[in-house]
Design a protein around this motif. Sequence first.
Motif, short mmCIF file in Angstrom:
data_model
loop_
_atom_site.label_atom_id
_atom_site.label_comp_id
_atom_site.label_asym_id
_atom_site.label_seq_id
_atom_site.Cartn_x
_atom_site.Cartn_y
_atom_site.Cartn_z
N THR A 140 48.98 -46.62 -103.70
CA THR A 140 49.57 -47.77 -103.01
C THR A 140 49.92 -48.87 -104.00
O THR A 140 51.01 -49.46 -103.96
CB THR A 140 48.60 -48.30 -101.94
N PHE A 141 48.97 -49.16 -104.88
CA PHE A 141 49.22 -50.01 -106.05
C PHE A 141 49.07 -49.10 -107.27
O PHE A 141 47.94 -48.83 -107.68
CB PHE A 141 48.22 -51.17 -106.12
N VAL A 172 49.36 -37.12 -93.09
CA VAL A 172 50.24 -37.34 -91.94
C VAL A 172 50.64 -38.81 -91.81
O VAL A 172 51.80 -39.13 -91.53
CB VAL A 172 49.55 -36.87 -90.64
N TYR A 173 49.66 -39.70 -92.01
CA TYR A 173 49.90 -41.13 -91.85
C TYR A 173 49.67 -41.86 -93.18
O TYR A 173 49.11 -41.30 -94.12
CB TYR A 173 48.99 -41.71 -90.77
N SER A 174 50.07 -43.10 -93.22
CA SER A 174 49.93 -43.88 -94.44
C SER A 174 48.51 -44.40 -94.61
O SER A 174 47.73 -44.46 -93.66
CB SER A 174 50.91 -45.06 -94.42
N ALA A 175 48.20 -44.80 -95.84
CA ALA A 175 46.88 -45.36 -96.13
C ALA A 175 46.65 -46.65 -95.34
O ALA A 175 45.54 -46.93 -94.88
CB ALA A 175 46.75 -45.63 -97.63
N ARG A 176 47.68 -47.42 -95.17
CA ARG A 176 47.55 -48.68 -94.43
C ARG A 176 47.23 -48.44 -92.96
O ARG A 176 46.46 -49.19 -92.35
CB ARG A 176 48.82 -49.52 -94.58
N THR A 177 47.82 -47.41 -92.39
CA THR A 177 47.52 -47.08 -91.00
C THR A 177 46.06 -46.64 -90.85
O THR A 177 45.37 -47.02 -89.90
CB THR A 177 48.45 -45.96 -90.50
N LEU A 178 45.58 -45.84 -91.81
CA LEU A 178 44.18 -45.41 -91.78
C LEU A 178 43.24 -46.61 -91.90
O LEU A 178 42.23 -46.69 -91.20
CB LEU A 178 43.92 -44.43 -92.92
#
Length: 411
Positions: free
Chosen positions: A234-235, A353-359
């Motif tokens: 992500t970063f 499936v989903y982004s790290a932010r969603t998790l």
Amino acid sequence: MIRHHSYRYLFYSGIVNGIGDRFSQVAVLTLLLQLTGSGVAVGAALGLRVIPYLLLSPLGGRLADRLNKKWILMLTDVFRLPFALSFLLVDTKEMVWLVFTAMFILACGEAVYQPVRKSFIASIVEKEDLVKVNGWEQLLQGVVLIAGSITGGVVAYVFGTSFAFWLNGLSFITAAVLLLALKGGTYNSHFEKEHRRRRIEWKGWMMFILAIQLVGATMDGAFNVLISVYGAETFPLGELGVGFLYGALGTGLVASFFFSSKIKSYRLPLCLALLIIEGGLHLLASRMTIFPGLWFTFVTIALTGGIMGTLLDAFLMKHTKAEEQGRVLGWMESWANVQLGLMMLSSGWFLDVYSARTLGLWGGGIGIAGGVLLLGFYFLFKKKVEAESSLDKGSLETGRDPQQKDGKEGF
């Protein structure tokens, strides 16, 4: 206290052992991402580490109640040494199986080690010092995260992962040697006098504390996977990003020691309030777009969680009978860490499936919802206990000595 109490040998050994483990963990997680490029691999590796807690933590607790605690701790350190060095053999994707095998066996040793360590603390520390010493335990974790993770990230980045694995092996030997001077371990008689309460109420409170730990473990399971993903992807800062984020957690845990030592009156609602706040901080972390902001949020997450962990451990040690401390602490470690592992494993799959932010958003929501729900159950259960109680206000029914001031020891 650190200079003159037998606990100091546990503290020093834990520092050395933990720093070595963090050196290795940063290097292993980075190695997995480099070889596989998969969040599933990271989640599986972290999840695999806590599966042994299901059976071995209760076993460790029983051993602590029957055998010499010092020698159990030393033997688990020596036993883990060859497996800590086995990571040196992994250099291709085909050798990734060895990473999972070694991490599983290392976790087996840790699953035995932790409940024995906590039981040892409960047996050598006086009741009035339990919050202080559990604050030192949070400080220990903070120092480990700062010194181990940040330095480990730098070492792995500059000298390579192999050097970090060698240092981890050396830490096991050093930690075992430090424990040689450890003395004590006999039970303090005050436990027998202060915990003559009805069995059903005691079990009810223990189950309630376990529920708090399970909600926290569910939230933290997702968070543990996100640390590596936030820092490395992500970063995109690689080993340095992962190391600095673990260092942020260490900074928060060190700060939690100073805050928890100032708390004079505490009960379970305070722990639940801290759980809800921590959930909100996880939500905030998932929305951060700049790395310094994320780092500071991680600090506050660890600060909140460290204070809550200190208070919960103090509750357990105060309200558990001497002959049952090993078993109770072992089962608590088992259930909390199994939940942590299952959540880390599922989080790894979720990231495909989903982004790290969603998790991160979902993890924080679980903490908030769980904390609010348990707060409601707390007041219902407390009302029921008070209605059925035939003891006086200052009796041991609430887990405190009638001679002590109100609000210091009860649930």
